[in-house]
Write a protein that holds these residues in place. Structure first.
Motif, PDB file in Angstrom:
ATOM      1  N   ASP A 182      14.831  27.135 105.825  1.00 44.81           N
ATOM      2  CA  ASP A 182      14.570  28.388 105.134  1.00 44.81           C
ATOM      3  C   ASP A 182      15.325  28.431 103.812  1.00 44.81           C
ATOM      4  O   ASP A 182      16.427  27.889 103.678  1.00 44.81           O
ATOM      5  CB  ASP A 182      14.987  29.567 106.005  1.00 44.81           C
ATOM      6  N   LEU A 183      14.729  29.093 102.856  1.00 52.75           N
ATOM      7  CA  LEU A 183      15.323  29.271 101.532  1.00 52.75           C
ATOM      8  C   LEU A 183      15.810  30.705 101.404  1.00 52.75           C
ATOM      9  O   LEU A 183      15.071  31.635 101.685  1.00 52.75           O
ATOM     10  CB  LEU A 183      14.282  28.991 100.443  1.00 52.75           C
ATOM     11  N   GLN A 184      17.063  30.872 100.989  1.00 52.34           N
ATOM     12  CA  GLN A 184      17.575  32.211 100.704  1.00 52.34           C
ATOM     13  C   GLN A 184      17.621  32.429  99.201  1.00 52.34           C
ATOM     14  O   GLN A 184      17.997  31.524  98.436  1.00 52.34           O
ATOM     15  CB  GLN A 184      18.961  32.408 101.315  1.00 52.34           C
ATOM     16  N   GLU A 191      14.488  35.892 102.181  1.00 54.57           N
ATOM     17  CA  GLU A 191      14.439  34.600 102.851  1.00 54.57           C
ATOM     18  C   GLU A 191      12.987  34.151 102.956  1.00 54.57           C
ATOM     19  O   GLU A 191      12.107  34.931 103.317  1.00 54.57           O
ATOM     20  CB  GLU A 191      15.059  34.680 104.241  1.00 54.57           C
ATOM     21  N   SER A 192      12.761  32.887 102.622  1.00 55.86           N
ATOM     22  CA  SER A 192      11.419  32.293 102.711  1.00 55.86           C
ATOM     23  C   SER A 192      11.423  31.195 103.752  1.00 55.86           C
ATOM     24  O   SER A 192      12.339  30.364 103.795  1.00 55.86           O
ATOM     25  CB  SER A 192      11.022  31.705 101.348  1.00 55.86           C
ATOM     26  N   ASP A 193      10.381  31.169 104.587  1.00 53.47           N
ATOM     27  CA  ASP A 193      10.200  30.054 105.522  1.00 53.47           C
ATOM     28  C   ASP A 193       9.131  29.087 105.010  1.00 53.47           C
ATOM     29  O   ASP A 193       8.697  28.197 105.732  1.00 53.47           O
ATOM     30  CB  ASP A 193       9.842  30.560 106.916  1.00 53.47           C
ATOM     31  N   GLY A 194       8.730  29.269 103.755  1.00 51.26           N
ATOM     32  CA  GLY A 194       7.693  28.434 103.168  1.00 51.26           C
ATOM     33  C   GLY A 194       6.306  29.014 103.330  1.00 51.26           C
ATOM     34  O   GLY A 194       5.358  28.546 102.700  1.00 51.26           O
ATOM     35  N   LEU A 244      15.660  40.660 103.299  1.00 49.17           N
ATOM     36  CA  LEU A 244      16.754  40.740 104.265  1.00 49.17           C
ATOM     37  C   LEU A 244      17.732  41.861 103.959  1.00 49.17           C
ATOM     38  O   LEU A 244      18.317  42.442 104.857  1.00 49.17           O
ATOM     39  CB  LEU A 244      17.542  39.413 104.289  1.00 49.17           C
ATOM     40  N   LYS A 245      17.931  42.130 102.663  1.00 46.67           N
ATOM     41  CA  LYS A 245      18.973  43.085 102.284  1.00 46.67           C
ATOM     42  C   LYS A 245      18.539  43.818 101.034  1.00 46.67           C
ATOM     43  O   LYS A 245      18.090  43.218 100.062  1.00 46.67           O
ATOM     44  CB  LYS A 245      20.285  42.336 102.022  1.00 46.67           C
ATOM     45  N   GLU A 246      18.657  45.132 101.077  1.00 46.63           N
ATOM     46  CA  GLU A 246      18.290  45.965  99.933  1.00 46.63           C
ATOM     47  C   GLU A 246      19.123  47.227  99.946  1.00 46.63           C
ATOM     48  O   GLU A 246      19.859  47.502 100.892  1.00 46.63           O
ATOM     49  CB  GLU A 246      16.805  46.333 100.013  1.00 46.63           C
ATOM     50  N   HIS A 247      18.976  48.011  98.892  1.00 44.55           N
ATOM     51  CA  HIS A 247      19.611  49.327  98.821  1.00 44.55           C
ATOM     52  C   HIS A 247      18.524  50.326  98.456  1.00 44.55           C
ATOM     53  O   HIS A 247      18.415  50.788  97.329  1.00 44.55           O
ATOM     54  CB  HIS A 247      20.764  49.309  97.818  1.00 44.55           C
TER      55      HIS A 247
END
Length: 301
Positions: A36-38, A266-269, A275-278
């Motif tokens: 996975d790519l963050q 996050e990308s799984d392709g 994943l995280k926001e405000h």
């Protein structure tokens, strides 16, 4: 016997070509699941850009924020377990993009630096050049679309097409990142002239757009936004011009702001997930909370 020799010769040729491809920086996709790519778009104290793409031991940073942001940047690098940068892309020499470059270069091994062909004088950039020379880090100045492979991620770097611009922001390098089917576009500080250039590049629709110039609109902003049609659009500021907000609404994009905290994907392709926001801060500053109900999972790409 003769047939076997021919087959062996073909196998050897394919092997040589494969080694040459890898030596030139190419990668092979084994067809299985890649790591996975963050993607981290970091909070900064003022309007500034710092983006980290990381996947296992591979990592690329696009801009570094200002010097005042470096403590947070270093903490994020360490918490992500990043020990080396495959590339540091410095899009243009404004302090809100390269102000933290020196500490990063001093603290982290960096394989290469990629920088815009900026025509003007800039003291901060001179210091970066000196540091790279002292540490024997190669600096690349792309003058055509440049491809970088790192892990399972392909990056296309789009350099400015002219040698001289009236506005320094138009020297910005733009970056298209591809992780499997997931595409992301980072527009640096492209103003009208640079945005018009990018519109000639046959850009694809993307899952994520880091909105150019901190959400400030120009006469080409709406067309660029609607060409990309992102599932998510992130503004590295606490607000965006009305044209950007309206473009987001027309495209069904989820508009986020990094002013109150890191925005992490996050990308799984196959899909890009937030994943995280405000969200509270973002909706409050937009004054348009209904815009947050866009294509939330990025799964159209």
């Amino acid at each position: 016997m003769r047939k076997a020799a021919v087959v062996c010769a073909w196998i050897a040729l394919i092997g040589i070509l494969g080694l040459a491809y890898l030596a030139a920086g190419g990668t092979f996709d084994p067809g299985g699941d890649s790591a996975d790519l963050q993607v981290r778009i970091l909070q900064t104290k003022e309007d500034a850009d710092c983006i980290i793409l990381s996947q296992d031991k591979n990592a690329v940073m696009i801009d570094t924020g200002e010097a005042q942001d470096i403590e947070h940047v270093m903490r994020e690098l360490n918490e992500a377990g990043i020990e080396e940068l495959d590339a540091l892309i410095l899009t243009h020499p404004d302090k809100d993009h390269i102000g933290g470059a020196l500490p990063v270069l001093r603290e982290f091994p960096v394989k290469k630096v990629i920088y815009s062909c900026y025509a003007g004088e800039n003291e901060e950039w001179k210091a970066v050049e000196t540091c790279c020379r002292d540490k024997k880090i190669q600096i690349y100045y792309p003058n055509h679309v440049w491809k970088i492979h790192t892990g399972y991620v392909n990056l296309l770097v789009y350099p400015p097409q002219e040698k001289h611009y009236k506005e320094g922001n138009n020297y910005s390098l733009a970056v298209l990142a591809e992780h499997g089917k997931v595409k992301m576009f980072f527009g640096a500080d492209a103003m009208r002239k640079r945005s018009e250039e990018l519109l000639t590049m046959n850009l694809p629709e993307v899952a994520l757009y880091k909105v150019a110039h901190h959400g400030r609109a120009n006469k080409a902003s709406e067309e660029l936004f609607e060409t990309l049609r992102p599932a998510y659009a992130v503004v590295t500021s606490d607000s965006a011009d009305e044209e950007i907000v309206e473009s987001s609404a027309r495209c069904g994009s989820r508009l986020l702001f990094s002013c109150e905290g890191d925005v992490v994907f996050e990308s799984d392709g196959k899909r890009l997930n937030l994943l995280k926001e405000h969200e509270e801060g973002a909706s409050k500053r937009q004054g348009r909370p209904e815009l947050l109900a866009g294509r939330g999972d990025g799964g159209l790409l």
